[in-house]
Design a protein around this motif. Sequence first.
Motif, PDB file in Angstrom:
ATOM      1  N   LEU A   1      27.756  24.035 -48.391  1.00 35.32           N
ATOM      2  CA  LEU A   1      27.985  24.388 -49.845  1.00 35.32           C
ATOM      3  C   LEU A   1      27.478  23.012 -50.538  1.00 35.32           C
ATOM      4  O   LEU A   1      27.805  21.908 -49.975  1.00 35.32           O
ATOM      5  CB  LEU A   1      29.285  24.521 -50.147  1.00 35.32           C
ATOM      6  N   CYS A   2      26.934  23.172 -51.666  1.00 39.16           N
ATOM      7  CA  CYS A   2      26.646  21.959 -52.475  1.00 39.16           C
ATOM      8  C   CYS A   2      26.723  22.457 -53.890  1.00 39.16           C
ATOM      9  O   CYS A   2      26.523  23.382 -54.365  1.00 39.16           O
ATOM     10  CB  CYS A   2      25.328  21.355 -52.064  1.00 39.16           C
ATOM     11  N   ALA A   3      27.189  21.186 -54.585  1.00 40.49           N
ATOM     12  CA  ALA A   3      27.355  21.461 -56.055  1.00 40.49           C
ATOM     13  C   ALA A   3      26.039  21.297 -56.803  1.00 40.49           C
ATOM     14  O   ALA A   3      25.197  20.307 -56.840  1.00 40.49           O
ATOM     15  CB  ALA A   3      28.358  20.359 -56.475  1.00 40.49           C
ATOM     16  N   PHE A   4      25.653  22.512 -57.661  1.00 45.69           N
ATOM     17  CA  PHE A   4      24.544  22.445 -58.501  1.00 45.69           C
ATOM     18  C   PHE A   4      24.777  22.477 -59.909  1.00 45.69           C
ATOM     19  O   PHE A   4      23.873  22.128 -60.673  1.00 45.69           O
ATOM     20  CB  PHE A   4      23.927  23.662 -58.433  1.00 45.69           C
ATOM     21  N   GLU A   5      26.024  21.973 -60.159  1.00 43.17           N
ATOM     22  CA  GLU A   5      26.561  21.651 -61.372  1.00 43.17           C
ATOM     23  C   GLU A   5      27.836  20.690 -61.450  1.00 43.17           C
ATOM     24  O   GLU A   5      28.515  20.991 -60.275  1.00 43.17           O
ATOM     25  CB  GLU A   5      27.053  22.863 -62.540  1.00 43.17           C
ATOM     26  N   GLY A   6      28.020  19.926 -62.320  1.00 39.31           N
ATOM     27  CA  GLY A   6      29.257  19.176 -62.309  1.00 39.31           C
ATOM     28  C   GLY A   6      29.128  17.809 -61.389  1.00 39.31           C
ATOM     29  O   GLY A   6      27.775  17.513 -61.148  1.00 39.31           O
ATOM     30  N   ALA A   7      30.184  17.584 -60.587  1.00 37.70           N
ATOM     31  CA  ALA A   7      29.850  16.098 -59.918  1.00 37.70           C
ATOM     32  C   ALA A   7      29.314  16.455 -58.343  1.00 37.70           C
ATOM     33  O   ALA A   7      29.396  17.736 -58.287  1.00 37.70           O
ATOM     34  CB  ALA A   7      31.349  15.800 -59.442  1.00 37.70           C
ATOM     35  N   PRO A   8      28.453  15.678 -58.151  1.00 40.97           N
ATOM     36  CA  PRO A   8      27.699  15.762 -56.876  1.00 40.97           C
ATOM     37  C   PRO A   8      28.555  16.082 -55.795  1.00 40.97           C
ATOM     38  O   PRO A   8      29.386  15.129 -55.527  1.00 40.97           O
ATOM     39  CB  PRO A   8      26.675  14.559 -56.885  1.00 40.97           C
ATOM     40  N   ARG A   9      28.309  16.761 -54.776  1.00 40.78           N
ATOM     41  CA  ARG A   9      29.100  17.011 -53.557  1.00 40.78           C
ATOM     42  C   ARG A   9      28.376  18.083 -52.713  1.00 40.78           C
ATOM     43  O   ARG A   9      27.867  19.050 -52.894  1.00 40.78           O
ATOM     44  CB  ARG A   9      30.227  17.675 -54.001  1.00 40.78           C
ATOM     45  N   ILE A  10      28.398  17.777 -51.311  1.00 38.09           N
ATOM     46  CA  ILE A  10      27.647  18.347 -50.303  1.00 38.09           C
ATOM     47  C   ILE A  10      29.061  18.788 -49.136  1.00 38.09           C
ATOM     48  O   ILE A  10      29.564  17.496 -48.855  1.00 38.09           O
ATOM     49  CB  ILE A  10      26.593  17.911 -49.470  1.00 38.09           C
ATOM     50  N   MET A  11      29.330  19.882 -48.863  1.00 37.71           N
ATOM     51  CA  MET A  11      30.450  20.055 -47.755  1.00 37.71           C
ATOM     52  C   MET A  11      29.911  20.852 -46.668  1.00 37.71           C
ATOM     53  O   MET A  11      29.216  21.764 -46.904  1.00 37.71           O
ATOM     54  CB  MET A  11      31.548  20.739 -48.548  1.00 37.71           C
ATOM     55  N   ARG A  12      30.074  20.485 -45.505  1.00 43.92           N
ATOM     56  CA  ARG A  12      29.731  21.215 -44.144  1.00 43.92           C
ATOM     57  C   ARG A  12      31.173  21.597 -43.573  1.00 43.92           C
ATOM     58  O   ARG A  12      31.914  20.855 -43.372  1.00 43.92           O
ATOM     59  CB  ARG A  12      28.769  20.215 -43.625  1.00 43.92           C
ATOM     60  N   LEU A  13      31.164  22.817 -43.198  1.00 42.05           N
ATOM     61  CA  LEU A  13      32.118  23.207 -42.373  1.00 42.05           C
ATOM     62  C   LEU A  13      31.779  23.746 -40.882  1.00 42.05           C
ATOM     63  O   LEU A  13      31.063  24.632 -40.963  1.00 42.05           O
ATOM     64  CB  LEU A  13      32.723  24.552 -43.134  1.00 42.05           C
ATOM     65  N   PHE A  14      32.024  22.882 -40.088  1.00 40.25           N
ATOM     66  CA  PHE A  14      31.750  23.177 -38.655  1.00 40.25           C
ATOM     67  C   PHE A  14      32.714  23.984 -37.736  1.00 40.25           C
ATOM     68  O   PHE A  14      34.077  23.488 -38.052  1.00 40.25           O
ATOM     69  CB  PHE A  14      31.680  21.796 -37.838  1.00 40.25           C
ATOM     70  N   GLY A  15      32.414  25.062 -37.113  1.00 42.84           N
ATOM     71  CA  GLY A  15      33.466  25.910 -36.594  1.00 42.84           C
ATOM     72  C   GLY A  15      33.109  26.640 -35.327  1.00 42.84           C
ATOM     73  O   GLY A  15      31.804  26.630 -35.128  1.00 42.84           O
ATOM     74  N   ARG A  16      33.734  27.641 -35.133  1.00 41.70           N
ATOM     75  CA  ARG A  16      33.461  29.061 -34.393  1.00 41.70           C
ATOM     76  C   ARG A  16      33.783  29.970 -35.241  1.00 41.70           C
ATOM     77  O   ARG A  16      34.920  30.257 -35.768  1.00 41.70           O
ATOM     78  CB  ARG A  16      34.343  28.624 -33.078  1.00 41.70           C
ATOM     79  N   GLY A  17      32.889  31.194 -35.033  1.00 47.06           N
ATOM     80  CA  GLY A  17      32.970  32.356 -35.799  1.00 47.06           C
ATOM     81  C   GLY A  17      33.051  33.694 -34.857  1.00 47.06           C
ATOM     82  O   GLY A  17      32.599  33.703 -33.506  1.00 47.06           O
ATOM     83  N   THR A  18      33.842  34.622 -35.306  1.00 49.27           N
ATOM     84  CA  THR A  18      33.811  35.961 -34.656  1.00 49.27           C
ATOM     85  C   THR A  18      33.584  37.079 -35.688  1.00 49.27           C
ATOM     86  O   THR A  18      33.749  36.827 -36.832  1.00 49.27           O
ATOM     87  CB  THR A  18      35.518  36.095 -34.140  1.00 49.27           C
ATOM     88  N   VAL A  19      32.791  38.026 -34.973  1.00 48.96           N
ATOM     89  CA  VAL A  19      32.346  38.920 -35.909  1.00 48.96           C
ATOM     90  C   VAL A  19      33.071  40.304 -35.644  1.00 48.96           C
ATOM     91  O   VAL A  19      33.399  40.743 -34.580  1.00 48.96           O
ATOM     92  CB  VAL A  19      30.752  39.433 -35.352  1.00 48.96           C
ATOM     93  N   TYR A  20      33.585  40.989 -36.775  1.00 50.14           N
ATOM     94  CA  TYR A  20      34.229  42.162 -36.761  1.00 50.14           C
ATOM     95  C   TYR A  20      33.517  43.256 -37.682  1.00 50.14           C
ATOM     96  O   TYR A  20      33.142  42.695 -38.800  1.00 50.14           O
ATOM     97  CB  TYR A  20      35.725  41.872 -37.305  1.00 50.14           C
ATOM     98  N   GLU A  21      33.360  44.295 -36.962  1.00 47.49           N
ATOM     99  CA  GLU A  21      32.541  45.336 -37.596  1.00 47.49           C
ATOM    100  C   GLU A  21      33.511  46.499 -38.214  1.00 47.49           C
ATOM    101  O   GLU A  21      34.638  46.472 -37.945  1.00 47.49           O
ATOM    102  CB  GLU A  21      31.761  46.073 -36.585  1.00 47.49           C
ATOM    103  N   PRO A  22      33.007  47.031 -39.161  1.00 50.43           N
ATOM    104  CA  PRO A  22      33.992  48.215 -39.761  1.00 50.43           C
ATOM    105  C   PRO A  22      34.241  49.134 -38.825  1.00 50.43           C
ATOM    106  O   PRO A  22      33.667  49.413 -37.996  1.00 50.43           O
ATOM    107  CB  PRO A  22      32.879  48.877 -40.812  1.00 50.43           C
ATOM    108  N   GLY A  23      35.634  49.405 -39.041  1.00 47.13           N
ATOM    109  CA  GLY A  23      36.359  50.390 -38.255  1.00 47.13           C
ATOM    110  C   GLY A  23      37.319  49.607 -36.948  1.00 47.13           C
ATOM    111  O   GLY A  23      38.232  50.183 -36.575  1.00 47.13           O
ATOM    112  N   SER A  24      37.032  48.271 -36.968  1.00 51.86           N
ATOM    113  CA  SER A  24      37.969  47.503 -36.009  1.00 51.86           C
ATOM    114  C   SER A  24      39.168  47.249 -36.883  1.00 51.86           C
ATOM    115  O   SER A  24      39.063  47.259 -38.107  1.00 51.86           O
ATOM    116  CB  SER A  24      37.443  46.198 -35.523  1.00 51.86           C
TER     117      SER A  24
END
Length: 236
Positions: free
Chosen positions: A79-102
């Motif tokens: 994510l990065c700021a396009f308004e206000g104070a400048p800032r970039i944030m990176r979130l490193f992690g691991r993801g799991t996918v859940y589909e509708p019905g689960s």
Amino acid sequence: MGSFRSALTDSDRAWIAKQKVYFVATAPQGKGGHVNSSPKGYDSLRVLDSNRIVLLDGRGSGCETIAHLRENGRITLMLCAFEGAPRIMRLFGRGTVYEPGSAQFDSLFAEHFADGWRDPGRFKFVRSIIDVQVELIGQSCGFAVPFMDFRAERETLVSHHKGKSEEARMRSRAENNTASIDGIPSFLDGTDSGAALAKRRAASIVNTALPWAGGAALGAVLAMAAVRGAFKWLPA
């Protein structure tokens, strides 16, 4: 200077909630394949606690993120700021996918997304919820990110899916969401992941065999050339 921390602060969570767009990056396992980056909008990101976020994933013309996650789980959000104070944030992690019905999808959707997406027409756009365990947060200055003003969300995709029948949407999924561009199966409901796996194995065999075959052919040509050079009397 960039900095890293192991958990999101209350200030981080408040800032993330204000952002109108974010970017998701994933990649295949190993050295080969294509790294993917996708922009996201539609107020689809929620921070659940200091190390967990969920994002609402919509139907699209590809399935890179889902295929990569189901192969190796790695994901980075930026994510990065396009308004206000400048800032970039990176979130490193691991993801799991859940589909509708689960059970996991139904619970997360009801608690975090139902207000904006419970309308049956809008819900047609929804493909899954991606649950991310954040392992590391990186922050940098963002001085080179330009100022930009938010005007409105584009409703094109949502409107497109509103008008589609379930049959048409599932046919589109089978055609476009069965595997990544590198042939990694998405395992999405309604796709033939077995065929995708078979195709990927066949491509792997061909990619492995071709260099060997080419090398063998080149070796034979060079050997013949050497023999002809040593024995000028051999016919050409």
